[in-house]
Write an enzyme that holds these catalytic residues in place. Structure first.
Site, PDB file in Angstrom:
ATOM      1  N   HIS A  36      -7.866   1.136   2.348  1.00  0.00           N
ATOM      2  CA  HIS A  36      -7.668   0.700   3.737  1.00  0.00           C
ATOM      3  C   HIS A  36      -8.391   1.629   4.722  1.00  0.00           C
ATOM      4  O   HIS A  36      -7.775   2.237   5.594  1.00  0.00           O
ATOM      5  CB  HIS A  36      -6.175   0.632   4.075  1.00  0.00           C
ATOM      6  N   GLU A  74       0.829  -1.200   0.000  1.00  0.00           N
ATOM      7  CA  GLU A  74       0.000   0.000   0.000  1.00  0.00           C
ATOM      8  C   GLU A  74       0.868   1.256   0.000  1.00  0.00           C
ATOM      9  O   GLU A  74       1.888   1.280   0.687  1.00  0.00           O
ATOM     10  CB  GLU A  74      -0.917  -0.006   1.234  1.00  0.00           C
TER      11      GLU A  74
END
Length: 319
Positions: free
Chosen positions: A292, A275
Protein backbone atom coordinates in the site's frame (compact mmCIF):
# COMPACT_ATOMS: atom_id res chain seq x y z
CA UNK A 1 2.98 6.37 22.29
CA UNK A 2 2.20 9.92 23.44
CA UNK A 3 4.23 13.00 22.54
CA UNK A 4 3.77 15.90 24.94
CA UNK A 5 3.16 19.44 23.78
CA UNK A 6 5.19 22.50 24.77
CA UNK A 7 7.06 22.44 28.06
CA UNK A 8 5.44 24.28 30.90
CA UNK A 9 1.96 23.99 29.45
CA UNK A 10 -0.84 21.64 30.28
CA UNK A 11 -2.22 20.38 26.96
CA UNK A 12 -5.98 20.07 26.97
CA UNK A 13 -6.49 18.78 23.44
CA UNK A 14 -5.51 15.25 22.44
CA UNK A 15 -5.05 14.24 18.80
CA UNK A 16 -4.31 10.91 17.18
CA UNK A 17 -2.12 10.20 14.19
CA UNK A 18 -3.33 7.04 12.48
CA UNK A 19 -1.38 6.75 9.18
CA UNK A 20 1.78 4.69 9.47
CA UNK A 21 5.12 6.26 8.54
CA UNK A 22 3.70 9.73 9.24
CA UNK A 23 6.46 12.38 9.09
CA UNK A 24 8.94 9.93 7.55
CA UNK A 25 10.10 12.56 5.06
CA UNK A 26 9.52 15.74 7.09
CA UNK A 27 9.01 16.39 10.81
CA UNK A 28 7.24 19.68 10.17
CA UNK A 29 3.70 18.32 10.76
CA UNK A 30 4.68 17.23 14.28
CA UNK A 31 6.33 20.60 14.87
CA UNK A 32 3.08 22.32 13.92
CA UNK A 33 1.02 20.08 16.21
CA UNK A 34 3.34 20.56 19.18
CA UNK A 35 3.21 24.35 18.71
CA UNK A 36 -0.50 24.04 19.45
CA UNK A 37 0.34 22.32 22.76
CA UNK A 38 -1.60 19.24 21.71
CA UNK A 39 -1.04 15.84 23.25
CA UNK A 40 -0.16 13.64 20.28
CA UNK A 41 -0.89 9.92 20.21
CA UNK A 42 0.73 7.80 17.50
CA UNK A 43 -0.29 4.55 15.85
CA UNK A 44 2.42 2.09 16.92
CA UNK A 45 0.87 -1.01 15.31
CA UNK A 46 2.48 -0.26 11.97
CA UNK A 47 -0.73 -1.03 10.05
CA UNK A 48 -4.31 0.09 9.49
CA UNK A 49 -6.45 0.07 12.63
CA UNK A 50 -9.62 -2.01 12.80
CA UNK A 51 -12.91 -1.15 14.51
CA UNK A 52 -12.20 -2.13 18.10
CA UNK A 53 -8.69 -0.71 17.87
CA UNK A 54 -9.99 2.62 16.58
CA UNK A 55 -12.43 2.86 19.49
CA UNK A 56 -9.75 1.96 22.02
CA UNK A 57 -7.03 4.25 20.63
CA UNK A 58 -9.23 7.29 19.96
CA UNK A 59 -11.61 7.08 22.93
CA UNK A 60 -10.13 10.19 24.58
CA UNK A 61 -9.14 12.11 21.44
CA UNK A 62 -10.54 15.39 20.13
CA UNK A 63 -9.16 15.00 16.63
CA UNK A 64 -7.55 12.48 14.32
CA UNK A 65 -5.37 12.55 11.23
CA UNK A 66 -7.02 9.59 9.55
CA UNK A 67 -5.73 7.07 7.06
CA UNK A 68 -7.82 4.38 5.38
CA UNK A 69 -9.18 2.85 8.59
CA UNK A 70 -12.98 2.65 8.52
CA UNK A 71 -15.13 4.98 10.62
CA UNK A 72 -18.47 3.20 10.73
CA UNK A 73 -21.54 4.45 12.56
CA UNK A 74 -20.72 2.11 15.46
CA UNK A 75 -17.14 3.36 15.66
CA UNK A 76 -18.13 7.03 15.57
CA UNK A 77 -20.86 6.41 18.13
CA UNK A 78 -18.19 5.30 20.60
CA UNK A 79 -15.87 8.26 19.97
CA UNK A 80 -17.78 10.73 22.09
CA UNK A 81 -14.98 13.30 22.32
CA UNK A 82 -14.10 13.34 18.63
CA UNK A 83 -14.63 16.70 16.94
CA UNK A 84 -12.47 16.57 13.80
CA UNK A 85 -11.49 13.87 11.27
CA UNK A 86 -8.73 15.14 8.98
CA UNK A 87 -8.18 12.63 6.16
CA UNK A 88 -4.70 12.18 4.82
CA UNK A 89 -6.07 11.82 1.30
CA UNK A 90 -8.90 12.95 -0.93
CA UNK A 91 -11.37 10.10 -0.38
CA UNK A 92 -14.01 9.75 2.32
CA UNK A 93 -15.32 6.30 1.35
CA UNK A 94 -14.03 4.99 4.70
CA UNK A 95 -16.17 7.39 6.76
CA UNK A 96 -19.91 7.28 7.47
CA UNK A 97 -20.29 10.95 6.57
CA UNK A 98 -24.01 11.26 7.27
CA UNK A 99 -23.68 9.92 10.80
CA UNK A 100 -20.49 11.88 11.48
CA UNK A 101 -22.25 15.12 10.56
CA UNK A 102 -25.17 14.32 12.86
CA UNK A 103 -22.63 14.05 15.69
CA UNK A 104 -21.19 17.46 14.78
CA UNK A 105 -17.86 16.04 13.62
CA UNK A 106 -16.00 18.12 11.06
CA UNK A 107 -14.53 16.25 8.10
CA UNK A 108 -11.54 17.53 6.10
CA UNK A 109 -9.72 16.05 3.12
CA UNK A 110 -6.52 17.11 1.41
CA UNK A 111 -6.69 19.07 -1.82
CA UNK A 112 -3.31 17.67 -2.78
CA UNK A 113 -3.98 14.56 -4.82
CA UNK A 114 -1.65 11.57 -5.10
CA UNK A 115 -2.48 11.22 -8.79
CA UNK A 116 1.10 11.41 -10.05
CA UNK A 117 2.44 9.14 -7.31
CA UNK A 118 -0.17 6.42 -7.85
CA UNK A 119 -0.01 6.59 -11.65
CA UNK A 120 3.78 6.29 -11.59
CA UNK A 121 3.54 3.28 -9.26
CA UNK A 122 1.12 1.62 -11.70
CA UNK A 123 3.62 2.17 -14.50
CA UNK A 124 6.45 0.79 -12.34
CA UNK A 125 4.44 -2.31 -11.46
CA UNK A 126 3.50 -2.99 -15.08
CA UNK A 127 7.04 -2.59 -16.43
CA UNK A 128 8.49 -4.58 -13.54
CA UNK A 129 6.07 -7.44 -14.11
CA UNK A 130 6.33 -7.54 -17.90
CA UNK A 131 10.14 -7.48 -17.95
CA UNK A 132 10.72 -9.59 -14.80
CA UNK A 133 12.86 -6.87 -13.20
CA UNK A 134 12.42 -7.98 -9.57
CA UNK A 135 12.92 -11.66 -10.44
CA UNK A 136 16.07 -10.95 -12.47
CA UNK A 137 17.43 -8.81 -9.65
CA UNK A 138 16.78 -11.62 -7.15
CA UNK A 139 18.33 -14.21 -9.47
CA UNK A 140 21.50 -12.22 -9.96
CA UNK A 141 21.94 -11.54 -6.25
CA UNK A 142 21.59 -15.28 -5.64
CA UNK A 143 24.28 -16.16 -8.16
CA UNK A 144 21.91 -17.05 -11.00
CA UNK A 145 22.74 -15.59 -14.42
CA UNK A 146 19.50 -16.10 -16.31
CA UNK A 147 18.11 -13.86 -19.03
CA UNK A 148 14.33 -13.65 -18.86
CA UNK A 149 12.18 -12.33 -21.69
CA UNK A 150 8.86 -10.51 -21.43
CA UNK A 151 6.35 -8.61 -23.57
CA UNK A 152 6.51 -4.92 -24.40
CA UNK A 153 4.14 -2.37 -22.88
CA UNK A 154 4.33 -0.42 -26.12
CA UNK A 155 1.18 -0.56 -28.27
CA UNK A 156 -0.78 -2.67 -25.76
CA UNK A 157 -4.46 -2.02 -25.04
CA UNK A 158 -4.82 -0.80 -21.46
CA UNK A 159 -8.21 -0.61 -19.79
CA UNK A 160 -8.63 1.89 -16.96
CA UNK A 161 -11.63 1.26 -14.70
CA UNK A 162 -12.43 4.43 -12.80
CA UNK A 163 -11.43 7.45 -14.86
CA UNK A 164 -10.92 10.22 -12.32
CA UNK A 165 -7.74 12.21 -11.62
CA UNK A 166 -5.50 9.16 -11.22
CA UNK A 167 -6.96 7.28 -14.17
CA UNK A 168 -6.53 10.30 -16.44
CA UNK A 169 -2.96 10.88 -15.33
CA UNK A 170 -2.15 7.24 -16.00
CA UNK A 171 -3.73 7.51 -19.45
CA UNK A 172 -1.48 10.44 -20.35
CA UNK A 173 1.60 8.47 -19.26
CA UNK A 174 0.53 5.45 -21.29
CA UNK A 175 0.10 7.56 -24.41
CA UNK A 176 3.89 7.99 -24.33
CA UNK A 177 4.12 4.22 -24.85
CA UNK A 178 1.72 4.39 -27.81
CA UNK A 179 -0.85 2.40 -25.86
CA UNK A 180 -4.48 2.19 -26.86
CA UNK A 181 -6.39 3.34 -23.80
CA UNK A 182 -9.93 2.22 -22.98
CA UNK A 183 -11.74 3.96 -20.11
CA UNK A 184 -14.77 3.00 -18.05
CA UNK A 185 -16.53 5.28 -15.56
CA UNK A 186 -20.07 6.20 -14.61
CA UNK A 187 -19.44 9.70 -16.03
CA UNK A 188 -17.68 10.35 -19.33
CA UNK A 189 -15.37 13.37 -19.70
CA UNK A 190 -15.98 13.75 -23.43
CA UNK A 191 -13.64 16.72 -23.87
CA UNK A 192 -10.68 15.00 -22.21
CA UNK A 193 -11.32 11.77 -24.10
CA UNK A 194 -11.52 13.56 -27.43
CA UNK A 195 -8.40 15.67 -26.85
CA UNK A 196 -6.36 12.65 -25.74
CA UNK A 197 -7.77 9.96 -28.02
CA UNK A 198 -9.27 7.93 -25.16
CA UNK A 199 -11.90 5.36 -26.07
CA UNK A 200 -14.80 5.28 -23.63
CA UNK A 201 -16.08 1.70 -23.36
CA UNK A 202 -18.68 -0.30 -21.52
CA UNK A 203 -17.33 -2.66 -18.87
CA UNK A 204 -17.68 -5.87 -20.90
CA UNK A 205 -15.94 -4.34 -23.92
CA UNK A 206 -13.07 -3.14 -21.75
CA UNK A 207 -12.66 -6.50 -20.02
CA UNK A 208 -12.71 -8.38 -23.34
CA UNK A 209 -10.25 -6.19 -25.22
CA UNK A 210 -7.65 -5.08 -22.64
CA UNK A 211 -4.18 -6.59 -22.38
CA UNK A 212 -3.70 -4.76 -19.08
CA UNK A 213 -6.42 -3.54 -16.70
CA UNK A 214 -5.81 -0.97 -13.97
CA UNK A 215 -8.39 -0.27 -11.23
CA UNK A 216 -9.01 3.23 -9.87
CA UNK A 217 -12.41 3.02 -8.19
CA UNK A 218 -13.72 4.43 -4.94
CA UNK A 219 -15.05 1.86 -2.49
CA UNK A 220 -18.80 1.71 -1.90
CA UNK A 221 -21.58 -0.87 -1.88
CA UNK A 222 -21.63 -1.04 -5.68
CA UNK A 223 -17.86 -1.44 -6.10
CA UNK A 224 -17.25 -3.97 -3.31
CA UNK A 225 -15.99 -7.11 -5.13
CA UNK A 226 -16.71 -5.32 -8.42
CA UNK A 227 -14.03 -7.51 -9.97
CA UNK A 228 -15.49 -10.94 -9.25
CA UNK A 229 -15.37 -14.38 -10.85
CA UNK A 230 -17.68 -13.39 -13.69
CA UNK A 231 -15.75 -10.26 -14.67
CA UNK A 232 -12.37 -11.99 -14.42
CA UNK A 233 -13.74 -14.72 -16.71
CA UNK A 234 -14.36 -12.04 -19.36
CA UNK A 235 -10.71 -10.93 -19.33
CA UNK A 236 -8.15 -12.17 -21.82
CA UNK A 237 -6.20 -15.26 -20.78
CA UNK A 238 -2.95 -13.25 -20.99
CA UNK A 239 -4.33 -10.17 -19.19
CA UNK A 240 -2.43 -8.41 -16.40
CA UNK A 241 -4.66 -6.98 -13.62
CA UNK A 242 -3.39 -4.04 -11.52
CA UNK A 243 -5.05 -2.66 -8.38
CA UNK A 244 -3.83 0.44 -6.54
CA UNK A 245 -7.26 1.70 -5.40
CA UNK A 246 -8.93 -0.34 -2.64
CA UNK A 247 -8.37 -4.00 -1.84
CA UNK A 248 -12.06 -4.67 -1.43
CA UNK A 249 -12.68 -3.90 -5.11
CA UNK A 250 -11.41 -7.39 -6.01
CA UNK A 251 -12.75 -10.73 -4.82
CA UNK A 252 -9.34 -12.08 -3.77
CA UNK A 253 -10.46 -15.71 -3.75
CA UNK A 254 -11.78 -15.46 -7.31
CA UNK A 255 -8.57 -13.74 -8.38
CA UNK A 256 -6.45 -16.44 -6.75
CA UNK A 257 -8.39 -19.20 -8.51
CA UNK A 258 -8.01 -17.60 -11.93
CA UNK A 259 -4.30 -16.99 -11.40
CA UNK A 260 -3.77 -20.60 -10.37
CA UNK A 261 -5.68 -22.05 -13.32
CA UNK A 262 -3.73 -19.87 -15.75
CA UNK A 263 -6.61 -17.74 -16.98
CA UNK A 264 -4.73 -14.52 -16.19
CA UNK A 265 -1.10 -13.75 -16.96
CA UNK A 266 -0.75 -12.15 -13.57
CA UNK A 267 -1.70 -9.45 -11.08
CA UNK A 268 0.03 -6.46 -9.52
CA UNK A 269 -1.55 -5.44 -6.20
CA UNK A 270 -0.75 -2.56 -3.87
CA UNK A 271 -3.93 -2.88 -1.78
CA UNK A 272 -5.69 -5.77 -0.05
CA UNK A 273 -8.91 -6.53 1.80
CA UNK A 274 -6.97 -7.02 5.03
CA UNK A 275 -3.67 -5.28 5.64
CA UNK A 276 -0.93 -6.21 6.36
CA UNK A 277 -1.61 -8.91 3.79
CA UNK A 278 -0.81 -12.50 4.76
CA UNK A 279 -3.00 -14.40 2.30
CA UNK A 280 -2.64 -17.11 -0.32
CA UNK A 281 -1.50 -14.78 -3.11
CA UNK A 282 1.91 -14.57 -1.43
CA UNK A 283 2.64 -18.11 -2.63
CA UNK A 284 2.05 -17.40 -6.33
CA UNK A 285 4.84 -16.59 -8.79
CA UNK A 286 2.61 -14.63 -11.16
CA UNK A 287 1.82 -11.80 -8.75
CA UNK A 288 3.75 -8.66 -7.83
CA UNK A 289 2.77 -7.26 -4.42
CA UNK A 290 3.58 -3.98 -2.64
CA UNK A 291 2.47 -2.82 0.86
CA UNK A 292 0.00 0.00 0.00
CA UNK A 293 2.60 2.54 -1.14
CA UNK A 294 0.61 4.28 -3.87
CA UNK A 295 0.91 7.77 -2.38
CA UNK A 296 4.37 7.19 -0.90
CA UNK A 297 6.29 9.53 -3.19
CA UNK A 298 8.34 11.92 -1.05
CA UNK A 299 7.09 15.18 -2.51
CA UNK A 300 3.44 14.13 -2.56
CA UNK A 301 3.51 12.69 0.94
CA UNK A 302 5.03 15.84 2.48
CA UNK A 303 2.41 18.11 0.90
CA UNK A 304 -0.47 15.85 1.96
CA UNK A 305 0.77 15.48 5.55
CA UNK A 306 1.20 19.24 5.99
CA UNK A 307 -2.24 19.90 4.57
CA UNK A 308 -3.89 17.25 6.76
CA UNK A 309 -2.14 18.69 9.82
CA UNK A 310 -3.22 22.26 9.07
CA UNK A 311 -6.79 21.03 8.46
CA UNK A 312 -6.80 19.37 11.88
CA UNK A 313 -5.50 22.50 13.58
CA UNK A 314 -8.03 24.69 11.76
CA UNK A 315 -10.90 22.39 12.67
CA UNK A 316 -10.00 22.22 16.37
CA UNK A 317 -9.32 25.97 16.58
CA UNK A 318 -12.93 26.73 15.66
CA UNK A 319 -14.30 24.57 18.47
Amino acid sequence: MILQGLKGTEPEIKVYNSPTNFCEFSKEPYVLLKKQSFIIKKNLLGRKLYNEEIIKELSDCDGVIAGTEIYTKEVIKNLTKLKVISRLGVGTDNIDLDYAYTKGIKIFTTKTRPSEAVAELVLALILNFLRNVNISNSDLKNGIWKKRSGPLLSKKTVGIIGFGHIGKHLALILKGFNCRVLAYDKIEDKLFNKENDILFADINELLNQSDIISLHLNLNEKTHHFIDHQKISLMKSNCLLVNTSRGEIIDELALHNHLVNGHLMGACLDVFEKEPYEGRLLKLDNVLLTPHIGSYANETRIKMELEATNNLIKGLASE
